[in-house]
Design an enzyme around this catalytic site. Sequence first.
Site, PDB file in Angstrom:
ATOM      1  N   ILE A 160       0.865  -1.167   0.021  1.00  9.47           N
ATOM      2  CA  ILE A 160      -0.049  -0.004  -0.047  1.00  9.47           C
ATOM      3  C   ILE A 160       0.786   1.233   0.136  1.00  9.47           C
ATOM      4  O   ILE A 160       0.793   2.256  -0.608  1.00  9.47           O
ATOM      5  CB  ILE A 160      -0.855   0.034   1.365  1.00  9.47           C
ATOM      6  CG1 ILE A 160      -1.922  -1.090   1.318  1.00  9.47           C
ATOM      7  CG2 ILE A 160      -1.710   1.097   1.305  1.00  9.47           C
ATOM      8  CD1 ILE A 160      -2.649  -1.447   2.408  1.00  9.47           C
ATOM      9  N   LYS A 195      -3.759  -2.760  16.625  1.00  6.66           N
ATOM     10  CA  LYS A 195      -4.601  -1.964  15.616  1.00  6.66           C
ATOM     11  C   LYS A 195      -5.800  -1.519  16.419  1.00  6.66           C
ATOM     12  O   LYS A 195      -5.951  -0.099  16.132  1.00  6.66           O
ATOM     13  CB  LYS A 195      -5.009  -2.793  14.334  1.00  6.66           C
ATOM     14  CG  LYS A 195      -3.839  -3.282  13.575  1.00  6.66           C
ATOM     15  CD  LYS A 195      -3.204  -2.067  12.724  1.00  6.66           C
ATOM     16  CE  LYS A 195      -2.261  -2.531  11.585  1.00  6.66           C
ATOM     17  NZ  LYS A 195      -1.721  -1.565  10.915  1.00  6.66           N
ATOM     18  N   SER A 227      -6.619  -1.340  10.366  1.00  5.15           N
ATOM     19  CA  SER A 227      -6.948  -2.561   9.745  1.00  5.15           C
ATOM     20  C   SER A 227      -8.366  -2.921  10.203  1.00  5.15           C
ATOM     21  O   SER A 227      -8.953  -2.504  11.309  1.00  5.15           O
ATOM     22  CB  SER A 227      -5.954  -3.736  10.217  1.00  5.15           C
ATOM     23  OG  SER A 227      -6.457  -4.927   9.886  1.00  5.15           O
ATOM     24  N   TYR A 246      -1.153  -8.395  16.668  1.00  2.48           N
ATOM     25  CA  TYR A 246      -1.419  -7.359  15.656  1.00  2.48           C
ATOM     26  C   TYR A 246      -2.870  -6.642  15.881  1.00  2.48           C
ATOM     27  O   TYR A 246      -3.092  -5.580  15.812  1.00  2.48           O
ATOM     28  CB  TYR A 246      -1.460  -8.197  14.386  1.00  2.48           C
ATOM     29  CG  TYR A 246      -1.748  -7.488  13.081  1.00  2.48           C
ATOM     30  CD1 TYR A 246      -0.881  -6.456  12.566  1.00  2.48           C
ATOM     31  CD2 TYR A 246      -2.871  -7.601  12.327  1.00  2.48           C
ATOM     32  CE1 TYR A 246      -1.227  -5.794  11.380  1.00  2.48           C
ATOM     33  CE2 TYR A 246      -3.445  -7.046  11.149  1.00  2.48           C
ATOM     34  CZ  TYR A 246      -2.553  -5.998  10.637  1.00  2.48           C
ATOM     35  OH  TYR A 246      -2.773  -5.249   9.678  1.00  2.48           O
TER      36      TYR A 246
HETATM   37  N1  LIG Z   1      -2.478  -5.970   2.847  1.00  9.56           N
HETATM   38  C1  LIG Z   1      -3.536  -6.094   3.848  1.00  9.56           C
HETATM   39  O1  LIG Z   1      -4.750  -6.786   3.402  1.00  9.56           O
HETATM   40  C2  LIG Z   1      -3.843  -5.077   4.918  1.00  9.56           C
HETATM   41  C3  LIG Z   1      -5.080  -5.310   5.556  1.00  9.56           C
HETATM   42  C4  LIG Z   1      -5.276  -4.393   6.625  1.00  9.56           C
HETATM   43  C5  LIG Z   1      -3.936  -3.573   7.109  1.00  9.56           C
HETATM   44  N2  LIG Z   1      -2.960  -3.486   6.279  1.00  9.56           N
HETATM   45  C6  LIG Z   1      -2.064  -2.610   6.950  1.00  9.56           C
HETATM   46  O2  LIG Z   1      -1.543  -1.936   5.682  1.00  9.56           O
HETATM   47  C7  LIG Z   1      -0.242  -1.168   6.060  1.00  9.56           C
HETATM   48  C8  LIG Z   1       0.708  -1.497   4.977  1.00  9.56           C
HETATM   49  O3  LIG Z   1       0.679  -3.174   4.745  1.00  9.56           O
HETATM   50  P1  LIG Z   1       0.931  -3.600   3.191  1.00  9.56           P
HETATM   51  O4  LIG Z   1      -0.165  -4.666   3.377  1.00  9.56           O
HETATM   52  O5  LIG Z   1       1.257  -2.896   2.185  1.00  9.56           O
HETATM   53  O6  LIG Z   1       2.162  -4.648   3.348  1.00  9.56           O
HETATM   54  P2  LIG Z   1       3.715  -4.881   3.070  1.00  9.56           P
HETATM   55  O7  LIG Z   1       3.534  -5.019   1.516  1.00  9.56           O
HETATM   56  O8  LIG Z   1       4.170  -5.845   3.786  1.00  9.56           O
HETATM   57  O9  LIG Z   1       4.240  -3.368   3.413  1.00  9.56           O
HETATM   58  C9  LIG Z   1       4.580  -3.069   4.787  1.00  9.56           C
HETATM   59  C10 LIG Z   1       5.522  -2.163   4.884  1.00  9.56           C
HETATM   60  O10 LIG Z   1       5.915  -1.685   6.072  1.00  9.56           O
HETATM   61  C11 LIG Z   1       7.261  -1.499   6.177  1.00  9.56           C
HETATM   62  N3  LIG Z   1       7.900  -1.870   7.415  1.00  9.56           N
HETATM   63  C12 LIG Z   1       7.762  -2.965   8.167  1.00  9.56           C
HETATM   64  N4  LIG Z   1       8.341  -3.148   9.365  1.00  9.56           N
HETATM   65  C13 LIG Z   1       9.059  -1.740   9.453  1.00  9.56           C
HETATM   66  C14 LIG Z   1       9.930  -1.420  10.337  1.00  9.56           C
HETATM   67  N5  LIG Z   1      10.288  -2.215  11.548  1.00  9.56           N
HETATM   68  N6  LIG Z   1      10.402  -0.099  10.221  1.00  9.56           N
HETATM   69  C15 LIG Z   1      10.130   0.522   9.082  1.00  9.56           C
HETATM   70  N7  LIG Z   1       9.231   0.132   8.122  1.00  9.56           N
HETATM   71  C16 LIG Z   1       8.760  -1.100   8.073  1.00  9.56           C
HETATM   72  C17 LIG Z   1       7.878  -2.629   5.080  1.00  9.56           C
HETATM   73  O11 LIG Z   1       9.100  -2.130   4.552  1.00  9.56           O
HETATM   74  P3  LIG Z   1      10.545  -2.922   5.007  1.00  9.56           P
HETATM   75  O12 LIG Z   1      10.438  -4.424   4.934  1.00  9.56           O
HETATM   76  O13 LIG Z   1      11.414  -2.508   3.965  1.00  9.56           O
HETATM   77  O14 LIG Z   1      11.026  -2.217   6.358  1.00  9.56           O
HETATM   78  C18 LIG Z   1       6.758  -2.090   3.946  1.00  9.56           C
HETATM   79  O15 LIG Z   1       7.107  -1.166   3.386  1.00  9.56           O
HETATM   80  C19 LIG Z   1       0.268  -2.154   7.427  1.00  9.56           C
HETATM   81  O16 LIG Z   1      -0.023  -1.116   8.579  1.00  9.56           O
HETATM   82  C20 LIG Z   1      -0.877  -3.208   7.527  1.00  9.56           C
HETATM   83  O17 LIG Z   1      -1.027  -3.572   8.949  1.00  9.56           O
HETATM   84  C21 LIG Z   1      -2.976  -4.173   5.342  1.00  9.56           C
END
Ligand SMILES: NC(=O)c1ccc[n+]([C@@H]2O[C@H](COP(=O)([O-])OP(=O)(O)OC[C@H]3O[C@@H](n4cnc5c(N)ncnc54)[C@H](OP(=O)(O)O)[C@@H]3O)[C@@H](O)[C@H]2O)c1
Length: 266
Positions: free
Chosen positions: A18, A158, A141, A154
């Site tokens: 995202i 959230k 979330s 988690y």
């Molecule tokens: N995908 C879904 O279905 C979904 C649903 C509900 C909520 N969300 C929320 O959406 C947000 C984005 O998630 P996503 O789905 O896009 O997943 P993603 O592709 O895994 O992206 C997560 C991002 O967070 C960064 N990150 C993780 N740990 C970190 C740390 N310790 N320090 C700095 N950056 C960190 C990662 O970068 P690096 O690994 O390079 O650090 C990556 O850029 C999250 O908050 C997640 O909880 C997603």
Amino acid sequence: MEYYNDRRIWITGASSGIGLALTEELAKSGAKLVITARRESLLNEIKESSPRPENIHVLPGDLSEIDKLNDISTRAWDAFGGLDMAIMNAGVSQRSLFREMEFETGRKLFDINFFAHAGIMHELLPRFEKQGSGHIAAVTSLSALIPSPLRIYYSSAKHALHGFYETLRTESWNSGVRVSLIIPGFIKTDISYKAVTGDGKAFGALDPLQKAGSSPAEAALKILKQLKKQKREIYVGYTPNAAIARFLGKFFPALLSKILRNMTSV
Ligand SMILES: NC(=O)c1ccc[n+]([C@@H]2O[C@H](COP(=O)([O-])OP(=O)(O)OC[C@H]3O[C@@H](n4cnc5c(N)ncnc54)[C@H](OP(=O)(O)O)[C@@H]3O)[C@@H](O)[C@H]2O)c1
């Protein structure tokens, strides 16, 4: 999107999913972006492939290193001489029942999913209040709204974000600060691959719920349209499963809990 042209925006978790999709869309719109994640090489690639690399400031960092949040927040603020918006998106999920979770793994999930937000806000909020404006957009979330088996830490973090940002919104409203909660259902990203299991190891597979989710690009467009309107809550990725869970959670929580009792594996 004209609205974002020249706006100074910090996006955390910009290296994938995202956050990456938001970064790409905002870069096209002429925003000045500070992008943060741990994988610096990916952030550099994003900068180099953007239409105006000079509008992107790469600020790598691990936001679960709580004692460094002061420093990284100050550097994000200073990169373009202030911020108009902060999109707090970085997060890590979980795929293990509570009985299989080590306490330390759970505590670390709180560092990135809750305390990183609180620590950054200690630095940014006084600055936003002083300038009389600032838009904070926190990605939470569906797990913040319902019981979420296999995701207990988690989901708890959230849930905590909702209490935190709703209170922050109330306290800072008269200073001109606005807060939006972005509440994704299921988006097809790497989130489940990197979700942690009991001992902290990555789950390493695509969850069928995410597999059926919206594309990050579609979600990003919807998010940006709603952020422009300074919406309090923004819902994206509401596949039929997510929409049903949200509806039952709101109106028939006991029934939802009964249905979810059998969810003991992905
Ligand atoms: N995908 C879904 O279905 C979904 C649903 C509900 C909520 N969300 C929320 O959406 C947000 C984005 O998630 P996503 O789905 O896009 O997943 P993603 O592709 O895994 O992206 C997560 C991002 O967070 C960064 N990150 C993780 N740990 C970190 C740390 N310790 N320090 C700095 N950056 C960190 C990662 O970068 P690096 O690994 O390079 O650090 C990556 O850029 C999250 O908050 C997640 O909880 C997603």
